[in-house]
Design a protein around this motif. Structure first.
Motif, PDB file in Angstrom:
ATOM      1  N   LEU A 451       0.824  -1.208   0.000  1.00  0.00           N
ATOM      2  CA  LEU A 451       0.000   0.000   0.000  1.00  0.00           C
ATOM      3  C   LEU A 451       0.856   1.255   0.000  1.00  0.00           C
ATOM      4  O   LEU A 451       1.941   1.294   0.588  1.00  0.00           O
ATOM      5  CB  LEU A 451      -0.918  -0.002   1.226  1.00  0.00           C
ATOM      6  CG  LEU A 451      -1.806  -1.240   1.411  1.00  0.00           C
ATOM      7  CD1 LEU A 451      -2.620  -1.112   2.692  1.00  0.00           C
ATOM      8  CD2 LEU A 451      -2.718  -1.445   0.210  1.00  0.00           C
ATOM      9  N   ASP A 452       0.366   2.302  -0.654  1.00  0.00           N
ATOM     10  CA  ASP A 452       1.022   3.604  -0.673  1.00  0.00           C
ATOM     11  C   ASP A 452      -0.054   4.672  -0.476  1.00  0.00           C
ATOM     12  O   ASP A 452      -0.797   5.000  -1.392  1.00  0.00           O
ATOM     13  CB  ASP A 452       1.749   3.814  -1.998  1.00  0.00           C
ATOM     14  CG  ASP A 452       2.485   5.151  -2.054  1.00  0.00           C
ATOM     15  OD1 ASP A 452       2.424   5.918  -1.061  1.00  0.00           O
ATOM     16  OD2 ASP A 452       3.117   5.435  -3.092  1.00  0.00           O
ATOM     17  N   PHE A 453      -0.122   5.189   0.733  1.00  0.00           N
ATOM     18  CA  PHE A 453      -1.167   6.162   1.050  1.00  0.00           C
ATOM     19  C   PHE A 453      -0.793   7.583   0.631  1.00  0.00           C
ATOM     20  O   PHE A 453      -1.606   8.504   0.753  1.00  0.00           O
ATOM     21  CB  PHE A 453      -1.486   6.118   2.539  1.00  0.00           C
ATOM     22  CG  PHE A 453      -2.086   4.819   2.985  1.00  0.00           C
ATOM     23  CD1 PHE A 453      -3.385   4.493   2.646  1.00  0.00           C
ATOM     24  CD2 PHE A 453      -1.338   3.897   3.704  1.00  0.00           C
ATOM     25  CE1 PHE A 453      -3.948   3.287   3.043  1.00  0.00           C
ATOM     26  CE2 PHE A 453      -1.887   2.686   4.109  1.00  0.00           C
ATOM     27  CZ  PHE A 453      -3.197   2.378   3.768  1.00  0.00           C
ATOM     28  N   SER A 454       0.428   7.760   0.131  1.00  0.00           N
ATOM     29  CA  SER A 454       0.838   9.085  -0.332  1.00  0.00           C
ATOM     30  C   SER A 454       0.472   9.316  -1.793  1.00  0.00           C
ATOM     31  O   SER A 454       0.487  10.461  -2.257  1.00  0.00           O
ATOM     32  CB  SER A 454       2.352   9.250  -0.157  1.00  0.00           C
ATOM     33  OG  SER A 454       3.071   8.377  -1.021  1.00  0.00           O
ATOM     34  N   GLN A 455       0.144   8.254  -2.523  1.00  0.00           N
ATOM     35  CA  GLN A 455      -0.179   8.393  -3.934  1.00  0.00           C
ATOM     36  C   GLN A 455      -1.617   8.875  -4.121  1.00  0.00           C
ATOM     37  O   GLN A 455      -2.445   8.794  -3.212  1.00  0.00           O
ATOM     38  CB  GLN A 455      -0.010   7.052  -4.645  1.00  0.00           C
ATOM     39  CG  GLN A 455      -1.068   6.021  -4.253  1.00  0.00           C
ATOM     40  CD  GLN A 455      -0.848   4.659  -4.900  1.00  0.00           C
ATOM     41  OE1 GLN A 455       0.212   4.370  -5.430  1.00  0.00           O
ATOM     42  NE2 GLN A 455      -1.872   3.800  -4.859  1.00  0.00           N
ATOM     43  N   SER A 456      -1.886   9.385  -5.306  1.00  0.00           N
ATOM     44  CA  SER A 456      -3.280   9.685  -5.642  1.00  0.00           C
ATOM     45  C   SER A 456      -4.029   8.359  -5.739  1.00  0.00           C
ATOM     46  O   SER A 456      -3.543   7.415  -6.373  1.00  0.00           O
ATOM     47  CB  SER A 456      -3.365  10.417  -6.983  1.00  0.00           C
ATOM     48  OG  SER A 456      -2.700  11.666  -6.911  1.00  0.00           O
ATOM     49  N   PRO A 457      -5.193   8.236  -5.104  1.00  0.00           N
ATOM     50  CA  PRO A 457      -5.918   6.958  -5.132  1.00  0.00           C
ATOM     51  C   PRO A 457      -6.163   6.481  -6.557  1.00  0.00           C
ATOM     52  O   PRO A 457      -6.498   7.268  -7.446  1.00  0.00           O
ATOM     53  CB  PRO A 457      -7.230   7.279  -4.402  1.00  0.00           C
ATOM     54  CG  PRO A 457      -6.887   8.437  -3.517  1.00  0.00           C
ATOM     55  CD  PRO A 457      -5.888   9.246  -4.283  1.00  0.00           C
ATOM     56  N   LEU A 458      -5.972   5.208  -6.770  1.00  0.00           N
ATOM     57  CA  LEU A 458      -6.184   4.627  -8.092  1.00  0.00           C
ATOM     58  C   LEU A 458      -7.673   4.645  -8.429  1.00  0.00           C
ATOM     59  O   LEU A 458      -8.524   4.423  -7.565  1.00  0.00           O
ATOM     60  CB  LEU A 458      -5.662   3.194  -8.135  1.00  0.00           C
ATOM     61  CG  LEU A 458      -4.164   3.003  -7.865  1.00  0.00           C
ATOM     62  CD1 LEU A 458      -3.820   1.516  -7.866  1.00  0.00           C
ATOM     63  CD2 LEU A 458      -3.328   3.751  -8.898  1.00  0.00           C
ATOM     64  N   PRO A 459      -7.994   4.879  -9.698  1.00  0.00           N
ATOM     65  CA  PRO A 459      -9.411   4.884 -10.084  1.00  0.00           C
ATOM     66  C   PRO A 459      -9.963   3.471 -10.165  1.00  0.00           C
ATOM     67  O   PRO A 459      -9.219   2.491 -10.247  1.00  0.00           O
ATOM     68  CB  PRO A 459      -9.385   5.538 -11.473  1.00  0.00           C
ATOM     69  CG  PRO A 459      -8.029   5.190 -12.026  1.00  0.00           C
ATOM     70  CD  PRO A 459      -7.098   5.201 -10.828  1.00  0.00           C
ATOM     71  N   ALA A 460     -11.262   3.378 -10.133  1.00  0.00           N
ATOM     72  CA  ALA A 460     -11.918   2.088 -10.346  1.00  0.00           C
ATOM     73  C   ALA A 460     -11.616   1.588 -11.750  1.00  0.00           C
ATOM     74  O   ALA A 460     -11.427   2.374 -12.689  1.00  0.00           O
ATOM     75  CB  ALA A 460     -13.423   2.234 -10.149  1.00  0.00           C
ATOM     76  N   LEU A 461     -11.565   0.279 -11.900  1.00  0.00           N
ATOM     77  CA  LEU A 461     -11.331  -0.353 -13.190  1.00  0.00           C
ATOM     78  C   LEU A 461     -12.544  -1.227 -13.500  1.00  0.00           C
ATOM     79  O   LEU A 461     -12.613  -2.378 -13.077  1.00  0.00           O
ATOM     80  CB  LEU A 461     -10.051  -1.185 -13.157  1.00  0.00           C
ATOM     81  CG  LEU A 461      -9.681  -1.919 -14.443  1.00  0.00           C
ATOM     82  CD1 LEU A 461      -9.282  -0.933 -15.545  1.00  0.00           C
ATOM     83  CD2 LEU A 461      -8.549  -2.911 -14.190  1.00  0.00           C
ATOM     84  N   ILE A 462     -13.508  -0.663 -14.205  1.00  0.00           N
ATOM     85  CA  ILE A 462     -14.731  -1.395 -14.534  1.00  0.00           C
ATOM     86  C   ILE A 462     -14.483  -2.200 -15.806  1.00  0.00           C
ATOM     87  O   ILE A 462     -14.189  -1.631 -16.864  1.00  0.00           O
ATOM     88  CB  ILE A 462     -15.920  -0.435 -14.731  1.00  0.00           C
ATOM     89  CG1 ILE A 462     -16.063   0.479 -13.497  1.00  0.00           C
ATOM     90  CG2 ILE A 462     -17.195  -1.222 -14.977  1.00  0.00           C
ATOM     91  CD1 ILE A 462     -16.254  -0.257 -12.181  1.00  0.00           C
TER      92      ILE A 462
END
Length: 477
Positions: A451-462
């Protein structure tokens, strides 16, 4: 011809359109984040839900053995450098690309694991299949009785042509290439380790100290109301109950995917909420009865309702019925569609921002894998299985080479929701004679490292539930 996933998948697809979740209404447990590592403190702040989707009976090399950068099938110039002996033909069968939607695998109990591993040589897979077919395959036209000349499909591997969505999840989230089944055995012990860190047999349902090690046949349980074979040792739900952490064990009622006693083929049994079984061990735990939590075992359709009604528990397990389980001889395509539908529903809800999804397969199903399992205690580890970690906070595209097992899932849940309390007989207030506290094993990795909480959250992959085939991992195969 691809098999259709059935009505449950249709329900999932409809739910993609209808689900419109808002804020989570379930109160979270207030935990003291002082004097803890910063990464864990952030995880406790950001992660409110863990969803474990447990599929069936595939090895790592079978699904990801040709995935770029992973510890996959040893090859030179795209040709495998390993093989396993066929006792019928005398040939040594190399791993090969298998385009079939239906596979048959091989025996996958303790005896078969011992034979497959063969002291670390990892060359007993075909012999196990031949032994498992004896008797059943006196008629060579029976399903699963492929002629030896064609090569048993335990040596086959798939890639993005058959499982494009699973490869897409690996490319966009985290793939674990050293996730070992917790015990060298079949589905029931694997599910017992998944919820309790142990597999045993108990002589007294009211006495955890009456339990003894058993990864071969810990008993699938009897009909509801009987306590003759209740699991008396301590499981994770006992600790969650003490800490007021909500949980749900969701399963699709239907046909149970696995056979008992290491059989390759059997008359399959029904799977019901209130009946203990191979895939549904929690109704057989004394703690679940004593804590009045049998109603926490629910139909998978309720998972969708809980999402929609903002009632998702902190910890969820989702268990398939046979048709969508990927257990041989079920359709891979149907299983992938079912899993994709579940993940899409979560990603399209408000829970995506605070959830970690774990996707794994409970045992190796007899399929080839080239990595000898590490020794942890008398019960395992078992062979490698595919596993993925999916969340806005994971390191995109990471191949995690840590040594892991389902014990890492228990550890992850305990660290985030239980202040680090382990299923430890010395500290949990309910001792049992388990041989080790698996979560504390020194070689066990930590999912927090993914986990990397400093990154911009990854978008959903539908992803589409019926995707087109992806590219070949090895040109010309």
């Amino acid at each position: 011809m691809k098999k259709k996933p059935g009505n449950f998948l249709n329900l999932l697809v409809v739910a993609l359109i209808l689900t419109a979740c808002t804020q989570d209404a379930i109160p979270t447990v207030s935990l003291n984040s002082t004097a803890v590592p910063p990464q864990l403190a952030l995880a406790r702040e950001k992660i409110e839900h863990i969803v474990i989707i447990m599929q069936e009976n595939r090895s790592f090399d079978h699904y990801f053995g040709t995935y770029p950068g992973a510890d996959g099938i040893p090859m030179r110039n795209g040709i495998p450098t390993v093989c396993t002996n066929d006792p019928v033909t005398g040939q040594c069968i190399k791993p090969f690309h298998d385009s079939s939607d239906i596979n048959y695998g091989g025996p996958h109990g303790w005896a078969a694991a011992t034979k497959d591993v063969n002291g670390g040589k990892m060359d007993g897979f075909v012999i196990s299949v031949m032994d498992g077919r004896s008797g059943y395959c006196s008629n060579p036209n029976m399903p699963g009785c492929t002629s030896a000349e064609q090569g048993p499909d335990v040596m086959g591997w798939h890639d993005a042509r058959e499982i494009p969505n699973y490869w897409a999840y690996a490319q966009n989230f985290v793939l674990h290439d050293r996730m070992f089944e917790p015990s060298a055995s079949w589905s029931l012990p694997a599910h017992l380790f998944m919820v309790s860190g142990w597999s045993a047999t108990c002589s007294n349902p009211d006495d955890p100290m009456s339990c003894v090690d058993n990864i071969n046949n810990p008993a699938a349980g009897l009909a509801s109301g009987s306590r003759k074979e209740d699991y008396a040792w301590t499981d994770l739900t006992y600790l969650m109950h003490k800490h007021n952490v909500s949980w749900g064990y969701y399963l699709t009622e239907g046909i149970e995917p696995d056979c008992a006693n290491d059989q390759m083929f059997c008359d399959q049994q029904p799977m019901k909420l209130d009946v203990p079984g191979v895939m549904n061990p929690l109704p057989n735990f004394t703690t679940v009865h004593d804590n009045g939590q049998l109603n926490y075992i629910r139909k998978t359709e309720v998972f969708l309702t809980d999402l929609k009604n903002k009632k998702l528990p902190s910890v969820s397990w989702i268990i398939p019925e046979n048709g969508v389980s990927e257990h041989p001889s079920s359709s891979i395509h149907a299983g992938q569609a079912y899993v994709t539908g579940l993940i899409n529903v979560i990603m399209q809800s408000s829970y995506w921002d605070n959830t970690v999804i774990i996707l794994a397969w409970d045992d190796w199903g007899g399929f080839y894998d080239h990595v000898p399992p590490p020794k942890v205690d008398m019960n395992g580890y078992g062979l490698r299985v595919p596993a993925l970690l999916i969340s806005p906070y994971v390191k995109k595209g990471l191949i995690d080479h840590q040594t892991l097992s389902f014990d890492a899932y228990l550890k992850f849940i305990e660290d985030i929701f239980l202040e680090g309390q382990r299923i430890d007989p010395k500290t949990n207030g309910r001792p049992d004679p388990r041989p080790s506290v698996r979560e504390n094993n020194l070689q066990l990795g930590d999912l927090l490292n993914d986990l990397d909480f400093s990154q911009s959250p990854l978008p959903a992959l539908i992803l589409p539930v019926d995707p087109p085939p992806g590219p070949a991992s090895i040109p010309g195969t």
